[in-house]
Design a protein around this motif. Sequence first.
Motif, short mmCIF file in Angstrom:
data_model
loop_
_atom_site.label_atom_id
_atom_site.label_comp_id
_atom_site.label_asym_id
_atom_site.label_seq_id
_atom_site.Cartn_x
_atom_site.Cartn_y
_atom_site.Cartn_z
N MET A 96 0.84 -1.20 0.00
CA MET A 96 0.00 0.00 0.00
C MET A 96 0.87 1.25 0.00
N ARG A 118 3.59 2.50 11.21
CA ARG A 118 3.23 1.09 11.03
C ARG A 118 4.01 0.50 9.88
N ALA A 131 2.27 -4.52 17.88
CA ALA A 131 2.33 -3.35 17.02
C ALA A 131 3.78 -2.89 16.88
N ASP A 162 2.66 -5.70 9.26
CA ASP A 162 2.61 -4.26 9.42
C ASP A 162 3.13 -3.83 10.80
N ASP A 187 -6.05 -6.77 3.65
CA ASP A 187 -5.11 -6.01 2.83
C ASP A 187 -5.35 -4.51 2.91
N VAL A 188 -6.53 -4.14 3.32
CA VAL A 188 -6.93 -2.73 3.25
C VAL A 188 -6.96 -2.08 4.63
N MET A 189 -7.22 -2.88 5.64
CA MET A 189 -7.43 -2.32 6.98
C MET A 189 -6.17 -1.65 7.53
N THR A 190 -6.37 -0.82 8.55
CA THR A 190 -5.24 -0.27 9.29
C THR A 190 -4.94 -1.26 10.41
N ARG A 191 -3.70 -1.79 10.40
CA ARG A 191 -3.34 -2.75 11.44
C ARG A 191 -2.91 -2.01 12.69
N HIS A 192 -2.90 -2.71 13.78
CA HIS A 192 -2.47 -2.16 15.07
C HIS A 192 -3.15 -0.83 15.39
N PRO A 193 -4.48 -0.82 15.44
CA PRO A 193 -5.16 0.44 15.76
C PRO A 193 -4.92 0.81 17.22
N LEU A 219 -6.07 12.35 15.91
CA LEU A 219 -6.92 12.59 14.74
C LEU A 219 -7.64 11.32 14.30
N ILE A 220 -8.27 10.64 15.24
CA ILE A 220 -9.03 9.46 14.85
C ILE A 220 -10.48 9.62 15.31
N ARG A 270 -9.30 4.80 0.16
CA ARG A 270 -7.92 4.64 -0.31
C ARG A 270 -7.82 3.44 -1.24
N GLU A 288 -6.52 3.15 -5.18
CA GLU A 288 -5.49 2.23 -5.64
C GLU A 288 -6.00 1.29 -6.71
#
Lengths: 704, 219
Positions: free
Chosen positions: A1, A42, A183, A214, B5-11, B31-32, B132, B136
């Motif tokens: 990405m 990340r 993380a 990640d 594949d698209v998600m944000t890891r480690h939120p 900023l979330i 996003r 892509e």
Amino acid sequence: MTRTNGKVPGGPVLSVEDLAVAYKIRGGEIEAVQDVTFDIQRGEAHGIVGESGCGKSTVTWAILNFLGANGYVKRGSIKFLGQELVGRSGEELRRLRGDQIAMVYQDPMQALNPSMRLGDQMKEVLTVHRGLSDKEAEKRCISMLERVYMPDAANVMHRFPHQISGGQQQRVVIAMALLNNPALLIMDEPTTALDVTVEAAVLDLIAELRRDFDTGILFISHNLGVVARVCNKVGVMYAGEMVEVALTEDIYKDPQHPYTQGLIRCVPKLGSDKASSTLYPIRGRVPPPNNRPPGCVYGPRCDYVRDHCREVRPELRTLPNSVQVRCHYAEEIDPSQWQPSEDILPPKIRQNGDQEEYIIQVKDLKKYYEVQGSSLKDVIGMGEPRYVKAVENASFNVPKGKTLGIVGESGCGKSTLIKTIIGLEDSTSGEAQFLGLDITGDLTTRTEQLIQELQMVFQNPDSTMNPSYTVGQQIARPMLRFGTVPKNQVREEVVKLLNLMRLGANYFDRLPRQLSGGEKQRVGIARALASRPDLVLCDEPVSALDVSVQAAVLNLLLEVQAEYGTTMIFIAHDLSVVRFFSDYVAVMYLGQIMEIGPADAIYALPYHPYTEALLSAVPIPDPSAKQKRIRLEGSVPSAISPPSGCRFNTRCPRRHLLPDGGKICETETPPWQEDERGHRIFCHIPRETLLTFEPVIQTKERAV
Amino acid sequence: MLVKDVMTRHPIMVPPEMSAAEAEHIMTENLIRHLPVVGDGKKLVGLVTRQRFALKPDTMASLNVWEITRYLSNLTVQKIMLSAKAGEVYSIDSNRTVEQAARVMTEHKIGCLPVLDDDVVVGILSEIDLLRSLQEMLGLPTRGVRVTMRMPNKKGQFAALTTALSQHNLGIMGIGSFPTPRQPGFYDMVLKIPEVSMEQVREILSQVPEQEIVDIHEE
């Protein structure tokens, strides 16, 4: 990405700002780390490099709140996933970090419990943190072990840590660290204790896991090549400060800070030798934290220092190319214009010419160790004796005044070979002659004069010196013992040696504990030279030293060799160092010399398949270099029952080039293929075929 | 393209015992807009969104100034979050497809989905992540010609299009298709073609039988 450099959603995983860590000591406190600032996003790997004592590890301990009873964070903030870690209580921290930060340290054996089966240790992570059932945990552990390419994963779960190899242990530790999908992964010199081939595989693994999970990685290492391979961003630390932070490509191509430039000049490039290039050590040493100079901390060692640097401490500022650097004059400094100053100028290497006079001649030398079996037959002495074949049929000659380098993975018999030569072990069979004298027996069979001619420099200078003898006494002892110098001139002679080692007469009365690592190693070299030997055996003399010190010690050895015409046998696991230092190189595998010849011939086509694999594993401090990727599978077979035929056949990536998938490799001992320069390869594959391989490493300047 | 594949890891995640004020602070600072609430072992307990901080006016009205302070200081994340146990949080498995996730979000008109692997939070999928992935998918980051072709809903149409391109040695780096609005029986296909000029694409694609160029852009 693809992500732009702008605001990354969710912010960085770890954000350290103006961090200062202090240790309380008697009569005050010292700031080990000052004003360190960096971010890890990340999936980003952030490297930290620097010499020992620069505060790299202190930074990681601060993140983990592991500073010990007398250490504390004095200023600044550490934010993990947007939440402040500094100033929290232990319980709060535990909950905050929870299972989201994992660590991997240098020595895997210290991270694993030796009395528990690996499976039980791994499962504990899941059953305790997540409350999974035993069965479910086992399933996940096995799949994670497979993920880190552990051969026979299900079986490994039932073994104890000592039953698997070092590289595999480190894999288990990495797998354990990743079980909870952290993380942030903190790795403190994770591959330093491993062989190059294993190291290469572990580094590949780390890079792959970073992509897949990640995970943000904080990677600490002293090895610039390793960092170039894994990290996308690098911070250079010096004396507790971050002096430069930049993208990996930029820092190797265009280092801004004089310290970074100095570090890069210290490392021999793979393929460069002592005749065509020189190493430039950084003069001086890292100042202790309680005695840092005012102004720029690097000032005293910097070649560009001006009055302004001595008075005003530079701030970490961002240059137009977004590199952060802590130097007043970074824009004005052009490393290509750099000239070495007088005091670090390396010695001129005299070419001793090609003498055909061999100082040491070894033919078919064997060293077997008998092993005690555990069956009843063995106990009563009826069993067949079994042997560890540590050195098998070693043959080589070293001309006077030249250097033979020996490389190979650990356990390949390098050390046994030189122990046999120096007489710490006797040989099982074969011939070995030193200046025409037979040296196949051990020390008890040797004359004092012979012992005097053969001396050794060891890897770890700490454990080879008597802590209660002064430097002068240690160096004088061989002189007195062998009577090489009249008693009344001993002191004079010692001082002369100390001067040659660039230590000076004031070191005469110091004790080993008052010396730094590099200085100790110089004393070790001086002691080896004190009896004026003709042959010096060096067993990893520089691998325990920092790069800048390593460069200085290598230069020193070269100088000694030029001065006294000493012949050397030099063992090192760092192939760039061996290439730089040696005239001839022997590559060993499982007790067998696989390839031997002039150094430049070893590092160029044709290669033995094993040499090829070794070269492809060397970490290169140049991210733009193209390197072939050959990874050996499995681990080194046991030396008790080595594979038949060619010892390398079980792991050889090239044997399929021979008819029948290389059947001949299993049945017949390979022939020695020799060319007119004396370059010998121990392989069934014809020289012509070996010549058609592609070079392993291609840089812009040259192919190796 | 799967959710993982698209998600944000480690939120960024918070425990239920955290005070609401602190959670609010974390959201503002980073900023979330969504904050998964997790218990031991990162198991999903609930979700805090910006709207959850809007307190009901009638609760406030019945309190005096001093009581408001106390009320706020006792307010924990647990009390304001959407509870997973009560079924108020929609979540998704990391191996589901992106379009499935988008459907859940549009159906319930929600802005984010916590991504789970066996109840354990492994990531978060928000509208931003989906937008996003749209960029892509259509090959936005690289420059090229973006062309929309209208074609009848018949077999072999796409093959004709790609053959025409491959004959001229052109590749496709982004692709998407959808039924033509208000024209049943037709499909619009968006292609992104790199390293080529607009004229060239126009010339090549206008030769494809039965199809027409609806729109062409260089970006």
